[in-house]
Design a protein around this motif. Structure first.
Motif, PDB file in Angstrom:
ATOM      1  N   TYR A   1       5.259  -6.916   7.274  1.00 19.57           N
ATOM      2  CA  TYR A   1       5.692  -5.744   6.264  1.00 19.57           C
ATOM      3  C   TYR A   1       5.554  -4.550   7.308  1.00 19.57           C
TER       4      TYR A   1
ATOM      5  N   PRO B   1      -2.349  -1.025  19.467  1.00 16.21           N
ATOM      6  CA  PRO B   1      -1.235  -1.797  18.951  1.00 16.21           C
ATOM      7  C   PRO B   1      -0.437  -0.439  18.091  1.00 16.21           C
ATOM      8  N   THR B   2       0.612  -0.421  18.137  1.00 13.36           N
ATOM      9  CA  THR B   2       1.151   1.486  17.814  1.00 13.36           C
ATOM     10  C   THR B   2       2.628   0.182  16.220  1.00 13.36           C
ATOM     11  N   LEU B   3       2.801   1.549  15.636  1.00  8.51           N
ATOM     12  CA  LEU B   3       3.834   1.229  15.093  1.00  8.51           C
ATOM     13  C   LEU B   3       4.974   2.190  15.495  1.00  8.51           C
TER      14      LEU B   3
ATOM     15  N   THR C   1      -2.805  10.653  14.722  1.00 12.78           N
ATOM     16  CA  THR C   1      -1.240   9.906  14.721  1.00 12.78           C
ATOM     17  C   THR C   1      -1.995   9.577  13.420  1.00 12.78           C
TER      18      THR C   1
ATOM     19  N   TYR D   1      -0.756   2.708   9.693  1.00 12.82           N
ATOM     20  CA  TYR D   1      -0.174   1.958   8.626  1.00 12.82           C
ATOM     21  C   TYR D   1      -1.647   1.012   8.349  1.00 12.82           C
TER      22      TYR D   1
ATOM     23  N   ARG E   1      -3.677  -2.053   5.734  1.00 14.18           N
ATOM     24  CA  ARG E   1      -3.670  -2.584   4.634  1.00 14.18           C
ATOM     25  C   ARG E   1      -4.410  -3.387   4.266  1.00 14.18           C
TER      26      ARG E   1
ATOM     27  N   ALA F   1       4.244   6.127   2.641  1.00 14.78           N
ATOM     28  CA  ALA F   1       4.855   4.815   1.899  1.00 14.78           C
ATOM     29  C   ALA F   1       3.714   3.947   1.506  1.00 14.78           C
TER      30      ALA F   1
ATOM     31  N   ILE G   1       3.466  -0.532  -0.090  1.00 19.90           N
ATOM     32  CA  ILE G   1       3.725  -1.630  -0.896  1.00 19.90           C
ATOM     33  C   ILE G   1       2.747  -1.853  -1.277  1.00 19.90           C
TER      34      ILE G   1
ATOM     35  N   LYS H   1       1.818  -5.924  -2.630  1.00 20.60           N
ATOM     36  CA  LYS H   1       3.010  -7.195  -3.206  1.00 20.60           C
ATOM     37  C   LYS H   1       2.488  -7.535  -4.633  1.00 20.60           C
TER      38      LYS H   1
ATOM     39  N   SER I   1      -1.876  -7.899  -1.625  1.00 18.02           N
ATOM     40  CA  SER I   1      -2.216  -6.568  -0.441  1.00 18.02           C
ATOM     41  C   SER I   1      -1.565  -5.801  -0.779  1.00 18.02           C
TER      42      SER I   1
ATOM     43  N   LEU J   1       1.800   3.063   4.098  1.00 18.30           N
ATOM     44  CA  LEU J   1       1.512   4.198   5.611  1.00 18.30           C
ATOM     45  C   LEU J   1       0.998   5.974   5.607  1.00 18.30           C
TER      46      LEU J   1
ATOM     47  N   THR K   1      -7.272  -3.705   7.171  1.00 17.39           N
ATOM     48  CA  THR K   1      -6.136  -3.086   9.138  1.00 17.39           C
ATOM     49  C   THR K   1      -5.882  -2.217   9.205  1.00 17.39           C
ATOM     50  N   ARG K   2      -6.010  -1.137  10.347  1.00 14.98           N
ATOM     51  CA  ARG K   2      -5.371  -0.221  10.427  1.00 14.98           C
ATOM     52  C   ARG K   2      -4.403  -0.148  11.701  1.00 14.98           C
ATOM     53  N   ILE K   3      -3.478   0.349  11.841  1.00 19.48           N
ATOM     54  CA  ILE K   3      -2.616  -0.020  12.960  1.00 19.48           C
ATOM     55  C   ILE K   3      -2.053   1.803  13.356  1.00 19.48           C
ATOM     56  N   ARG K   4      -2.216   2.369  14.855  1.00 21.55           N
ATOM     57  CA  ARG K   4      -1.870   3.048  14.593  1.00 21.55           C
ATOM     58  C   ARG K   4       0.263   3.665  14.202  1.00 21.55           C
ATOM     59  N   LEU K   5       0.670   5.142  14.153  1.00 17.45           N
ATOM     60  CA  LEU K   5       2.009   4.680  13.669  1.00 17.45           C
ATOM     61  C   LEU K   5       2.555   5.833  14.717  1.00 17.45           C
ATOM     62  N   GLU K   6       3.373   6.217  15.299  1.00 18.50           N
ATOM     63  CA  GLU K   6       4.206   7.345  16.332  1.00 18.50           C
ATOM     64  C   GLU K   6       5.473   7.452  15.531  1.00 18.50           C
TER      65      GLU K   6
END
Lengths: 438, 438
Positions: free
Chosen positions: A239, A266-268, B353, B356, B358, B384, B386, B388, B398, B402, B429-434
């Motif tokens: 994704y 973890p980072t996007l 931050t 992301y 999901r 954003a 998405i 599916k 899913s 963002l 699920t969470r992932i940071r985005l920079e």
């Protein structure tokens, strides 16, 4: 020239062996840079890998750490024991004995650095730890000295090669975390107990150090936020890709109005930025600072020789501080003035590279055959050919050829012969092509 | 603390102004690192840009170069005149007066460095020139000190920002060389007379220096092979792309059995390698060395503040050599032991931050509406989404979201609320985005 500096190494495992190897193999170049030799005189090891590529003939081997750190001949101690208990005690003892210490031990510096630096300050000795962050990349030096004029805003780094290898394989091969981890263990990129790497602890040790040298704050490992990569799934990797991002395990430290952020997770990040394109076990540290803006430092973050490279750089730096006359400073051209050598600079005709060639040919049967024959006569082999269809009605086509490596002189002859061919018009465009893969 | 070090600046143009600006703006941090202040006491300039962002109140201004280099109070001279005639004479005079010299003048070092270093050696003064190669990137320091344990095999660098800007624009916009050059001149990236940049002369000056510090050979500018980018056409840029390559203007120096290659020319390199992804006016130097392997140094290669950053780093290095007590060495944590400050480390809940997220949702009308409502209640805005399509017959989809930047505490609350929704199953699920764009 001054007497060689004598080094005592604690631990002859991967990194210790690499350090001795680098010091011996590059002894001449190192002495040309440092102004004097640097030799390992003592080493402490329980056992030595029997296939080691270095010589122990001139090294006093012992199983007692104190034999090294108490020996009056040892000028500098290299601590490669790992861990934070025995390593701490023996480092403090070395300092008490007036020895300078070089270490690759990130856990030791992150956990006990404040105490160790205070002891060193009091004794007037140096503790050097370039190898503790980013393996062989001179990133401590870059941030601490190269950016000395800057206010540093933030640092973001890929500082754990194991995690980066796993995330890279997940993206490139579509594999799941657990499968890649098993593969990394087989390849020796991950330990049998991979907790330190995959749970972010190793990265947190390194980030603790980076935060301190970036912002001038004491080392505070226990306040670092730590999150590893164990929960990243193949689905998330895909994704992220679809959205134009890539998942990287980053250590981030940033100054804000309220204080300092120090976090590992973890980072996007956008797949267009350089950091997103640092793949496999490689490390890279990106720094944003007020005068320079963004700068990035990239290289091997682990391994015997890369880590040995950082330790030897520290040994050279410490060696320069042992005497204080101007001849002992960093030499202008890296090597001592009287140690410059007069290697010949090669004329361009003698240089070998691959080539991109573009020519305009009449779209006539046989021209291409003649071109390839000329190349073959000059023993120039072809990597790829593109022949473009001629534009509607046009009599000319572009032919693009990538060659394998060839000495420029031979290429010149081939080009002259091709330009003289009937059916080839105008000059041939040539641009050199480099592989840059070492 | 020791008295501030006094600096005399020759030239208050772009780089001179940038240097004074950095020294004044970051005076406190610089003193924390160097252990003493560094102030500009004298400056020579024909005229000063009236909108300069720095103060000249405490600077003695003059139009005579000798007023600066002969002044007994000046400890270090910063030479920013450019050219190789007056700059050479005044540098030699400063050395004769026992002054240390910091310079950004690559032409001067490449052409007269051997003579200047010999004079400096005799007088026991330092000539520092980090700003001469790669602008603010500490690449001289990295190669000269950071890689001191290595045999260097080759160096390949993007060391002319103007050429790299032109090639980048040609590829990204499909423009022809002459159009981009005109644009670069308008933007101030290229001089009115762009010869030095586009014919490879500036890059050759820098490569001369890199070759010397890599291999320990005297500076030999006249033996460098020079080829610029003026013959690169849009057609070549496109063919290269099609073949998986990118055209970059590189300075390459390499040791071979027969001698040393020192050459500047357009070069095809794989579009997968980091160097190929260095775009616009940015510079980067890739080094292959025997112990470390490949390492890369990236950053701004020109500009007032970036070049000022390198000059100030040199000033700090020179300042450290002015006294020789241990307190004057590079401090372990970059800042002097007694100058560490106790900024609070922020808890992760207070950090902001982007994210992301999901989640797995029952494919039921209204679930997504509820999710976005919860986010909006926590003032979390969406970048954003998405969703599916569910697999054939499966009841779950899913949903990937963002978010824009949000404080972690708020996100935690939103996630808890969403996980409690009927129609959402399992954990989010969470992932940071920079963004990492400074």
């Amino acid at each position: 020239m001054l007497e060689p500096v004598k080094v005592g190494v604690l631990g002859l495992g991967t990194v210790g062996g690499g350090t001795v190897h680098v010091l011996q193999r590059n002894a001449k170049e190192i002495a040309r840079r440092a102004g004097r030799g640097i030799v390992v005189s003592h080493a402490c090891a329980k056992e030595i890998n029997q296939t080691h590529p270095y010589s122990v003939d001139d090294i006093v081997l012992t199983e007692q750490l104190t034999d090294v750190v108490n020996h009056p001949q040892v000028d500098i101690v290299v601590e490669l024991l790992g861990g934070t208990t025995i390593a701490r005690d023996i480092t403090l003892q070395a300092i008490a004995n007036g020895k300078h210490v070089v270490t690759a031990n990130k856990a030791l510096i992150a956990a006990h650095g404040n105490e160790i630096f205070a002891a060193a300050q009091e004794k007037g000795v140096v503790i050097a730890f370039e190898a503790a962050v980013g393996g062989g990349i001179p990133v401590i030096k870059a941030v601490r000295e190269g950016l000395a004029g800057n206010q540093i805003d933030w640092v973001a780094g890929i500082i754990n090669g194991t995690s980066n290898f796993i995330l890279t394989e997940m993206r490139e091969k579509g594999s799941e975390f657990s499968d890649v981890l098993a593969q990394a263990q087989q390849l020796g990129y991950a330990e049998k107990d991979p907790t330190f790497d995959i749970e972010g602890i190793d990265a947190a040790h390194k980030l603790t150090i980076l935060a301190s040298i970036a912002f001038g704050i004491p080392l505070q490992f226990d306040k670092v936020y730590k999150e590893g990569i164990t929960k990243i799934t193949q689905e998330d990797v895909q994704y992220a890709e679809e959205l134009g991002y890539r998942i990287k395990h980053l250590g981030i430290t940033q100054r804000s109005e309220k204080g300092v952020e120090v976090r590992v997770h973890p980072t996007l990040i956008s797949n267009k930025c350089l950091l997103a394109n640092v793949e496999g076990v490689m490390n890279a540290v990106l720094v944003e600072s007020d005068a320079l803006g963004q700068s990035l430092y990239y290289g091997a973050g682990a391994g015997a020789l890369p880590t040995g490279s950082a330790i030897v750089a520290d040994l050279v730096d410490v060696t320069r501080t042992l005497t204080t006359d101007p001849g002992n400073r960093v030499p202008h051209l890296a090597f001592q003035q009287n140690a410059l050598v007069d290697l010949p600079i090669l004329p361009i005709e003698d240089i070998e590279t691959a080539y991109y060639l573009r020519m305009t040919a009449l779209d006539k049967l046989g021209v291409l055959a003649k071109v390839t024959q000329i190349l073959s006569e000059q023993q120039i082999s072809i990597e790829a050919i593109i022949q473009k269809e001629p534009l509607c009605g046009a009599p000319h086509v572009s032919v693009v050829i990538l060659t394998h490596k060839v000495v420029e002189k031979q290429l010149n002859q081939a080009i002259q012969a091709i330009e003289n061919l009937e059916g080839i018009t105008g000059e041939i465009t040539r641009i050199r092509l480099e592989i840059l893969d070492g």
